[in-house]
Design a protein around this motif. Structure first.
Motif, PDB file in Angstrom:
ATOM      1  N   ILE B 187       0.842  -1.201   0.000  1.00  0.00           N
ATOM      2  CA  ILE B 187       0.000   0.000   0.000  1.00  0.00           C
ATOM      3  C   ILE B 187       0.878   1.252   0.000  1.00  0.00           C
ATOM      4  CG2 ILE B 187      -1.646   1.343   1.366  1.00  0.00           C
ATOM      5  CD1 ILE B 187      -2.809  -1.324   2.324  1.00  0.00           C
ATOM      6  N   GLN B 188       1.939   1.210   0.838  1.00  0.00           N
ATOM      7  CA  GLN B 188       2.810   2.384   0.910  1.00  0.00           C
ATOM      8  C   GLN B 188       3.453   2.676  -0.440  1.00  0.00           C
ATOM      9  OE1 GLN B 188       5.255   0.920   4.068  1.00  0.00           O
ATOM     10  NE2 GLN B 188       4.258   2.195   5.607  1.00  0.00           N
ATOM     11  N   LEU B 189       3.914   1.608  -1.111  1.00  0.00           N
ATOM     12  CA  LEU B 189       4.528   1.809  -2.423  1.00  0.00           C
ATOM     13  C   LEU B 189       3.499   2.295  -3.436  1.00  0.00           C
ATOM     14  CD1 LEU B 189       6.908  -1.270  -2.612  1.00  0.00           C
ATOM     15  CD2 LEU B 189       7.564   1.117  -2.526  1.00  0.00           C
ATOM     16  N   ALA B 190       2.275   1.747  -3.351  1.00  0.00           N
ATOM     17  CA  ALA B 190       1.239   2.136  -4.305  1.00  0.00           C
ATOM     18  C   ALA B 190       0.854   3.600  -4.121  1.00  0.00           C
ATOM     19  CB  ALA B 190       0.016   1.243  -4.131  1.00  0.00           C
ATOM     20  N   LEU B 191       0.777   4.028  -2.851  1.00  0.00           N
ATOM     21  CA  LEU B 191       0.429   5.429  -2.598  1.00  0.00           C
ATOM     22  C   LEU B 191       1.506   6.363  -3.138  1.00  0.00           C
ATOM     23  CD1 LEU B 191      -0.973   5.272   1.034  1.00  0.00           C
ATOM     24  CD2 LEU B 191      -2.210   5.974  -0.998  1.00  0.00           C
ATOM     25  N   ALA B 192       2.766   5.934  -3.006  1.00  0.00           N
ATOM     26  CA  ALA B 192       3.849   6.794  -3.460  1.00  0.00           C
ATOM     27  C   ALA B 192       3.971   6.791  -4.979  1.00  0.00           C
ATOM     28  CB  ALA B 192       5.164   6.356  -2.818  1.00  0.00           C
ATOM     29  N   PHE B 193       3.632   5.651  -5.592  1.00  0.00           N
ATOM     30  CA  PHE B 193       3.777   5.547  -7.049  1.00  0.00           C
ATOM     31  C   PHE B 193       2.481   5.074  -7.695  1.00  0.00           C
ATOM     32  CE2 PHE B 193       7.887   4.393  -5.093  1.00  0.00           C
ATOM     33  CZ  PHE B 193       8.609   5.490  -5.499  1.00  0.00           C
ATOM     34  N   GLY B 199      -4.709   4.528 -11.117  1.00  0.00           N
ATOM     35  CA  GLY B 199      -4.296   5.170  -9.881  1.00  0.00           C
ATOM     36  C   GLY B 199      -3.751   4.220  -8.840  1.00  0.00           C
ATOM     37  N   VAL B 200      -4.065   4.533  -7.575  1.00  0.00           N
ATOM     38  CA  VAL B 200      -3.476   3.804  -6.458  1.00  0.00           C
ATOM     39  C   VAL B 200      -3.884   2.335  -6.457  1.00  0.00           C
ATOM     40  CG1 VAL B 200      -3.368   3.658  -3.950  1.00  0.00           C
ATOM     41  CG2 VAL B 200      -3.323   5.880  -5.061  1.00  0.00           C
ATOM     42  N   MET B 201      -5.153   2.067  -6.768  1.00  0.00           N
ATOM     43  CA  MET B 201      -5.636   0.686  -6.694  1.00  0.00           C
ATOM     44  C   MET B 201      -4.887  -0.216  -7.680  1.00  0.00           C
ATOM     45  SD  MET B 201      -7.532   0.190  -4.278  1.00  0.00           S
ATOM     46  CE  MET B 201      -8.060  -1.492  -4.604  1.00  0.00           C
ATOM     47  N   ALA B 202      -4.737   0.264  -8.913  1.00  0.00           N
ATOM     48  CA  ALA B 202      -4.038  -0.528  -9.921  1.00  0.00           C
ATOM     49  C   ALA B 202      -2.594  -0.750  -9.500  1.00  0.00           C
ATOM     50  CB  ALA B 202      -4.086   0.187 -11.265  1.00  0.00           C
ATOM     51  N   SER B 203      -1.997   0.305  -8.977  1.00  0.00           N
ATOM     52  CA  SER B 203      -0.607   0.216  -8.554  1.00  0.00           C
ATOM     53  C   SER B 203      -0.454  -0.769  -7.396  1.00  0.00           C
ATOM     54  CB  SER B 203      -0.131   1.604  -8.147  1.00  0.00           C
ATOM     55  OG  SER B 203       1.200   1.566  -7.756  1.00  0.00           O
ATOM     56  N   PHE B 204      -1.420  -0.727  -6.464  1.00  0.00           N
ATOM     57  CA  PHE B 204      -1.381  -1.665  -5.341  1.00  0.00           C
ATOM     58  C   PHE B 204      -1.455  -3.096  -5.849  1.00  0.00           C
ATOM     59  CE2 PHE B 204      -3.944  -4.354  -2.483  1.00  0.00           C
ATOM     60  CZ  PHE B 204      -3.035  -4.465  -1.458  1.00  0.00           C
TER      61      PHE B 204
END
Lengths: 261, 255
Positions: B187-193, B199-204
């Motif tokens: 989650i931390q990495l997704a929020l940062a990138f 957005g964040v969900m895809a990245s997570f």
């Protein structure tokens, strides 16, 4: 499980410099590396490599292995950064289709991966500079001078001491188990490890009992004090290079902003 | 297949092989966010989130040790134990080797509040002695490994303990303590990138997917291993477990 970094910190050629200089230098570079453009970050990494390998005399191979750690982590997250999934259709001819999904390389992701790599390497170099040139005991003294809470410093000092004691214990236990047919297959691996951890806890508490007896018999009143008589000597040559080099890097970092005005 | 796309797929194959060869060599260190990985904003943010928990933990420890100075030693040793535990290599179910987080066992043995402080200090030592993790990312790593991990493990353990299902409780505490640490890191990495699309969900999804390969089997291994440890401690180390109760906070032994 070896503590190579720690022994290098005690034996490197920059050991006699005052810890506050070394740590101050690293912190200053750290802040600069965090906010400066990629070119400056690369310069910081190269300059610190010279400090670490040439001035401190750390073997290049060990330093390379250390730099491989952030690199590995970066490599692991690169796919997550640069690969994108799209359902809306084929945008680019190089996209790879899988069912109704399209995988593509995102331009934003590639830029992100580049900035992250440079920043990680520059900042890791700053961290490694402190780790490889300043022993932990010196850092603790510095924290004390900076008025960190006593309990944290005491806990850090105790942990530092016992980490080595317990690591030795574990290595002995592992040798004993290996010579008695431990770790031969997966089942015995789990069994052996389970025994090690429980034995380690037992030995930890044994250490605690012995130590607290020793301290009480010597009039322990709740305060742990550590003595150090180390003499440090500032080196003018290194100071000049550090300050002059930092100044140049600072100019390089703010130059793009001045240009825009 | 034209020439361009052939070259591209060749490049992709080479890249992927290189990736697996280098990446698979040490999957173990994957769960600490490395130094400099987070942008300034997020690094500061996670420090700010983790700091209150840490300060609260330190203050309660200061109280305990004032009443009983000897416990300082016990805490220091417990911290060293947690460090050595996290430096052990455990076999993962898939065959690779990895380090356990030790948060589950630590939370059950020493209590989650104590583990917050000790876990953060362990992270300091991991970055100082082993060069894993970092100082700017310490806040983020402490939040996932020393705050969320222990509290989740403790909650799970208490839940099953109250139903008299100790072994399931220990297994789930250790496995989930490890697993949640990895989820929070993702989650931390997704929020940062955040991803460009989604957005964040895809990245997570992407980060969690990559780390799941190594972390899910590892969480199961850690759970199994912790059961073995727990059985041994229950059978042979009752007095020791009683000693440890003194730092858990609820039962302060006055001596």
């Amino acid at each position: 499980m070896h503590h190579q970094i720690d022994s290098l910190a005690y034996t490197n050629q920059l050991r006699s410099l005052p810890p506050s200089h070394k740590v101050g230098f690293a912190i200053a570079l750290f802040i600069l590396g965090f906010v400066s453009p990629m070119g400056v970050q690369g310069a910081i990494a190269l300059w610190l490599a010279i400090w670490i390998i040439l001035y401190a005399g750390i073997p290049a191979k060990i330093y390379g292995q250390l730099l491989l750690i952030p690199l590995t982590f970066w490599l692991l997250s690169v796919p997550a950064l640069i690969l994108g999934v799209s359902f809306s259709g084929n945008v680019n001819p190089v996209d790879i289709a899988w069912g109704s999904r399209y995988f593509y390389l995102s331009q934003q992701g590639i830029t992100q991966a580049q900035t992250v790599l440079m920043r990680a390497i520059a900042l890791s170099s700053c961290l490694y500079f402190v780790l490889l040139t300043t022993p932990f005991a010196d850092i603790l003294n510095l924290l004390k001078a900076w008025r960190f809470p006593t309990i944290i410093i005491e806990l850090l000092a105790l942990m530092y001491r016992f980490i080595f004691v317990l690591t030795d214990t574990v290595l002995e236990l592992v040798t004993a188990q290996k010579s008695r047919l431990g770790y031969r297959n997966r089942r015995s691996q789990f069994r052996s490890l389970g025994i090690i951890i429980s034995q380690l806890l037992w030995r930890t508490l044994e250490n605690y009992r012995a130590c607290s007896l020793g301290l009480i018999s010597r009039g322990f009143n709740g305060e742990l004090r550590f003595w150090s008589d180390r003499q440090y000597q500032a080196n003018p040559r290194y100071m000049v290079e550090a300050i002059a080099g930092y100044f140049v890097l600072l100019l390089l970092a703010i130059f793009p902003y001045v240009d825009k005005l | 297949m034209n020439k361009k796309s052939r070259r591209l797929s060749l490049l992709a194959m080479a890249g992927l092989s290189l990736y697996w060869v280098i990446g698979a060599a040490r999957p173990a260190q994957a769960m600490h966010i490395m130094e400099g990985f987070l942008p300034v904003g997020w690094a500061v943010f996670w420090w700010m989130v983790a700091l209150p928990f840490f300060v609260w933990g330190v203050r309660s420890l200061a109280q305990i040790t004032q009443q009983n100075p000897n416990l300082k030693l016990l805490l220091g040793l417990a911290g060293a134990f947690s460090f050595v535990l996290s430096a052990l290599k455990i076999p993962s179910v898939t065959g690779s080797c990895s380090h356990p987080t030790g948060t589950g066992l630590g939370a059950v043995l020493f209590g989650p509040g104590v583990m917050t402080v000790l876990g953060s200090l362990v992270l300091v030592f991991q970055s100082v002695l082993l060069a894993h993790g970092g100082i700017t990312t310490l806040g983020a790593n402490a939040f996932s490994m020393a705050i969320v991990g222990p509290w989740v493990a403790w909650g799970v353990y208490r839940l099953f303990e109250s139903r008299q299902q100790h072994k399931i409780g220990i297994f789930l505490a250790a496995a989930l303590g490890n697993f949640v640490t990895y989820l929070v890191t993702s989650i931390q990495l997704a929020l940062a990138f955040p991803a460009a699309t989604g957005g964040v969900m895809a990245s997570f999804g992407k980060f969690a997917g990559i780390f799941a390969l190594t972390q899910v089997p590892l969480a199961i291994s850690e759970g199994l291993l912790t059961i073995l440890v727990w059985n041994w401690l229950q059978a042979y180390a009752q007095p020791e477990l009683q000693t440890l109760k003194s730092i858990k906070g609820q039962e302060v032994v006055q001596s």
